[in-house]
Write a protein that holds these residues in place. Structure first.
Motif, PDB file in Angstrom:
ATOM      1  N   ARG A  11       0.848  -1.199   0.000  1.00  0.00           N
ATOM      2  CA  ARG A  11       0.000   0.000   0.000  1.00  0.00           C
ATOM      3  C   ARG A  11       0.880   1.243   0.000  1.00  0.00           C
ATOM      4  NH1 ARG A  11      -4.794  -0.646   3.843  1.00  0.00           N
ATOM      5  NH2 ARG A  11      -5.368  -1.967   2.056  1.00  0.00           N
ATOM      6  N   GLU A  12       0.492   2.208  -0.814  1.00  0.00           N
ATOM      7  CA  GLU A  12       1.262   3.446  -0.961  1.00  0.00           C
ATOM      8  C   GLU A  12       0.494   4.626  -0.388  1.00  0.00           C
ATOM      9  OE1 GLU A  12       3.091   4.740  -4.940  1.00  0.00           O
ATOM     10  OE2 GLU A  12       1.421   6.170  -4.683  1.00  0.00           O
ATOM     11  N   TYR A  13       1.207   5.460   0.372  1.00  0.00           N
ATOM     12  CA  TYR A  13       0.667   6.734   0.826  1.00  0.00           C
ATOM     13  C   TYR A  13       1.624   7.849   0.424  1.00  0.00           C
ATOM     14  CZ  TYR A  13      -2.672   4.312   3.874  1.00  0.00           C
ATOM     15  OH  TYR A  13      -3.695   3.533   4.362  1.00  0.00           O
ATOM     16  N   LYS A  14       1.108   8.864  -0.226  1.00  0.00           N
ATOM     17  CA  LYS A  14       1.881  10.086  -0.445  1.00  0.00           C
ATOM     18  C   LYS A  14       1.865  10.867   0.865  1.00  0.00           C
ATOM     19  CE  LYS A  14       0.772  10.534  -5.395  1.00  0.00           C
ATOM     20  NZ  LYS A  14      -0.132   9.367  -5.563  1.00  0.00           N
ATOM     21  N   VAL A  15       3.046  11.330   1.326  1.00  0.00           N
ATOM     22  CA  VAL A  15       3.106  11.978   2.637  1.00  0.00           C
ATOM     23  C   VAL A  15       3.649  13.407   2.594  1.00  0.00           C
ATOM     24  CG1 VAL A  15       3.234   9.813   3.917  1.00  0.00           C
ATOM     25  CG2 VAL A  15       5.351  10.903   3.128  1.00  0.00           C
ATOM     26  N   ALA A  16       4.247  13.814   1.479  1.00  0.00           N
ATOM     27  CA  ALA A  16       4.788  15.175   1.364  1.00  0.00           C
ATOM     28  C   ALA A  16       5.222  15.397  -0.079  1.00  0.00           C
ATOM     29  CB  ALA A  16       5.972  15.383   2.300  1.00  0.00           C
ATOM     30  N   LEU A  17       5.565  16.650  -0.410  1.00  0.00           N
ATOM     31  CA  LEU A  17       6.157  16.975  -1.703  1.00  0.00           C
ATOM     32  C   LEU A  17       7.531  17.591  -1.477  1.00  0.00           C
ATOM     33  CD1 LEU A  17       2.838  17.790  -2.088  1.00  0.00           C
ATOM     34  CD2 LEU A  17       3.678  18.005  -4.412  1.00  0.00           C
ATOM     35  N   ASP A  18       8.381  17.433  -2.490  1.00  0.00           N
ATOM     36  CA  ASP A  18       9.741  17.956  -2.414  1.00  0.00           C
ATOM     37  C   ASP A  18      10.107  18.611  -3.738  1.00  0.00           C
ATOM     38  OD1 ASP A  18      12.417  18.412  -1.676  1.00  0.00           O
ATOM     39  OD2 ASP A  18      13.046  16.410  -2.357  1.00  0.00           O
ATOM     40  N   GLY A  19      10.806  19.732  -3.650  1.00  0.00           N
ATOM     41  CA  GLY A  19      11.419  20.319  -4.834  1.00  0.00           C
ATOM     42  C   GLY A  19      12.882  19.921  -4.828  1.00  0.00           C
ATOM     43  N   LEU A  20      13.224  18.868  -5.558  1.00  0.00           N
ATOM     44  CA  LEU A  20      14.600  18.378  -5.578  1.00  0.00           C
ATOM     45  C   LEU A  20      15.514  19.517  -6.020  1.00  0.00           C
ATOM     46  CD1 LEU A  20      16.368  15.887  -5.154  1.00  0.00           C
ATOM     47  CD2 LEU A  20      16.074  15.361  -7.573  1.00  0.00           C
ATOM     48  N   SER A  21      16.462  19.858  -5.179  1.00  0.00           N
ATOM     49  CA  SER A  21      17.225  21.090  -5.353  1.00  0.00           C
ATOM     50  C   SER A  21      18.645  20.829  -5.847  1.00  0.00           C
ATOM     51  CB  SER A  21      17.276  21.859  -4.027  1.00  0.00           C
ATOM     52  OG  SER A  21      15.965  22.160  -3.578  1.00  0.00           O
ATOM     53  N   ILE A  22      19.169  21.806  -6.600  1.00  0.00           N
ATOM     54  CA  ILE A  22      20.535  21.766  -7.117  1.00  0.00           C
ATOM     55  C   ILE A  22      21.372  22.721  -6.279  1.00  0.00           C
ATOM     56  CG2 ILE A  22      22.009  22.015  -9.140  1.00  0.00           C
ATOM     57  CD1 ILE A  22      19.795  19.857  -9.374  1.00  0.00           C
ATOM     58  N   TYR A  23      22.424  22.210  -5.682  1.00  0.00           N
ATOM     59  CA  TYR A  23      23.243  22.977  -4.753  1.00  0.00           C
ATOM     60  C   TYR A  23      24.634  23.252  -5.309  1.00  0.00           C
ATOM     61  CZ  TYR A  23      19.676  21.407  -1.452  1.00  0.00           C
ATOM     62  OH  TYR A  23      18.481  21.147  -0.830  1.00  0.00           O
ATOM     63  N   VAL A  24      25.105  24.474  -5.109  1.00  0.00           N
ATOM     64  CA  VAL A  24      26.484  24.851  -5.415  1.00  0.00           C
ATOM     65  C   VAL A  24      27.031  25.631  -4.225  1.00  0.00           C
ATOM     66  CG1 VAL A  24      26.126  24.913  -7.920  1.00  0.00           C
ATOM     67  CG2 VAL A  24      25.778  27.002  -6.572  1.00  0.00           C
ATOM     68  N   HIS A  25      28.313  25.897  -4.251  1.00  0.00           N
ATOM     69  CA  HIS A  25      28.942  26.672  -3.180  1.00  0.00           C
ATOM     70  C   HIS A  25      28.366  28.082  -3.148  1.00  0.00           C
ATOM     71  CE1 HIS A  25      32.231  28.798  -1.050  1.00  0.00           C
ATOM     72  NE2 HIS A  25      32.345  27.645  -0.398  1.00  0.00           N
ATOM     73  N   SER A  26      28.315  28.677  -1.971  1.00  0.00           N
ATOM     74  CA  SER A  26      27.718  30.008  -1.820  1.00  0.00           C
ATOM     75  C   SER A  26      28.436  31.081  -2.627  1.00  0.00           C
ATOM     76  CB  SER A  26      27.702  30.404  -0.335  1.00  0.00           C
ATOM     77  OG  SER A  26      29.015  30.388   0.193  1.00  0.00           O
ATOM     78  N   SER A  27      29.710  30.860  -2.964  1.00  0.00           N
ATOM     79  CA  SER A  27      30.475  31.845  -3.736  1.00  0.00           C
ATOM     80  C   SER A  27      30.314  31.695  -5.246  1.00  0.00           C
ATOM     81  CB  SER A  27      31.968  31.735  -3.386  1.00  0.00           C
ATOM     82  OG  SER A  27      32.496  30.496  -3.837  1.00  0.00           O
ATOM     83  N   ASN A  28      29.641  30.656  -5.666  1.00  0.00           N
ATOM     84  CA  ASN A  28      29.488  30.406  -7.102  1.00  0.00           C
ATOM     85  C   ASN A  28      28.615  31.497  -7.733  1.00  0.00           C
ATOM     86  OD1 ASN A  28      28.697  29.274  -9.711  1.00  0.00           O
ATOM     87  ND2 ASN A  28      29.350  27.276  -8.908  1.00  0.00           N
ATOM     88  N   PRO A  29      29.074  32.147  -8.815  1.00  0.00           N
ATOM     89  CA  PRO A  29      28.278  33.218  -9.420  1.00  0.00           C
ATOM     90  C   PRO A  29      27.082  32.723 -10.225  1.00  0.00           C
ATOM     91  CG  PRO A  29      30.275  32.868 -10.681  1.00  0.00           C
ATOM     92  CD  PRO A  29      30.396  32.009  -9.458  1.00  0.00           C
TER      93      PRO A  29
END
Length: 285
Positions: free
Chosen positions: A101-119
């Motif tokens: 049995r499947e239950y959906k429990v939340a949604l996610d925006g899969l995010s792309i991460y880079v270093h804070s200094s990246n322009p």
């Protein structure tokens, strides 16, 4: 969100929390998705305040690990950041005679991460595919500094790894030089310490790194992974997060807990942790 990252890391993505379920007693085991583990731990913590007879064990390790445990009957609930595969479904049916049995429990925006200094502020799906498959290897090809790109990824038991490979890489393999990290918290820490780095993970883990806007195509608008953009489908890398279980176990304290997770109270915690709550039509009443 930082305190939950630290909690997940310090516990090795594993915690045992004493929880009660009014009118019920016993132990509930939850195992699987590293993406979900910080949310599962927080659900357990809050639920514990109102109940006193049920013990819940929450363990991470990856969606594939959770599905294997479900098949082997060593967990009651499998946390997953991707839908169950047909082979896993067949294995569950072979194990306990029923479709899980499947239950959906939340949604996610899969995010792309880079270093804070990246322009760099944005990237298209096509550019991400080229970066993570090794076709683009220098930040200057994306308008950044003349510096090699370091790719950070997850282990292949991760549902996030499989989701990213299917939807972004279109089934292609990750570049062989990708640094494989044991969990999302570890990946975020690596990217936040590496000016050349890029990685991906659940929205709730984003503290300490820069999140890129994503373009569906090269001429599409760049979209942030906000709640509004995820719920509307404008953000192109959104997904559901899931619970799976043997239907025969969907009763008593397990059923009560799963219903609470999908209630307004449980969904408020989703937002507090950094993911996005289910739309009203999918909530338990």
């Amino acid at each position: 969100m930082k305190r939950f990252q630290q909690l997940a890391a310090s516990l090795g993505l594993c915690s045992t929390l004493g929880i009660a379920s009014a009118g019920y007693g016993g132990t509930i085991t939850v195992k699987g998705s590293d993406t979900l583990v910080i949310l599962a731990q927080k659900w357990a913590e809050v639920y514990m305040r109102e109940h006193s007879a049920t013990k819940i064990q929450v363990t991470g390790g990856g969606s594939g690990i959770g599905f294997a445990a479900l098949q082997n009957n060593t967990t009651d609930i499998a946390d997953a950041s991707r839908p169950i595969k047909s082979a896993e479904r067949v294995a569950c049916i072979k194990s306990f005679g029923k479709d899980p049995r499947e239950y959906k429990v939340a949604l996610d925006g899969l995010s792309i991460y880079v270093h804070s200094s990246n322009p760099l502020n944005e990237a298209s799906i096509d550019q991400l595919e080229q970066i993570f498959t090794g076709k683009l290897t220098n930040w200057k090809d994306l308008g950044g500094p003349d510096s090699p790109i370091t790719v950070y990824s997850r282990e292949n038991s991760s549902g996030t790894y499989e989701f990213f490979k299917e939807h972004i890489l279109k089934g292609k393999d990750f570049v062989s030089s990708a640094q494989t990290m044991p969990g999302t918290a570890a990946l975020l820490q690596a990217v936040s310490n590496d000016p050349k780095g890029i990685g991906y993970g659940g929205a709730a883990y984003g503290h300490g790194a820069k999140v890129l806007k994503v373009k569906k195509t090269s001429d599409s608008p760049a979209v942030e992974p906000t709640e509004e953009n995820v719920l509307s489908g404008k953000y192109p890398i959104w997904r559901y997060l899931f619970n799976y279980l043997n239907p025969a176990k969907d009763k008593d304290e397990i059923a009560a807990y799963l219903k609470w997770i999908r209630s307004d109270e449980g969904q408020k915690i989703v937002k507090d942790v950094g993911y996005y709550p289910l739309p009203e039509k999918l909530r338990a009443k």
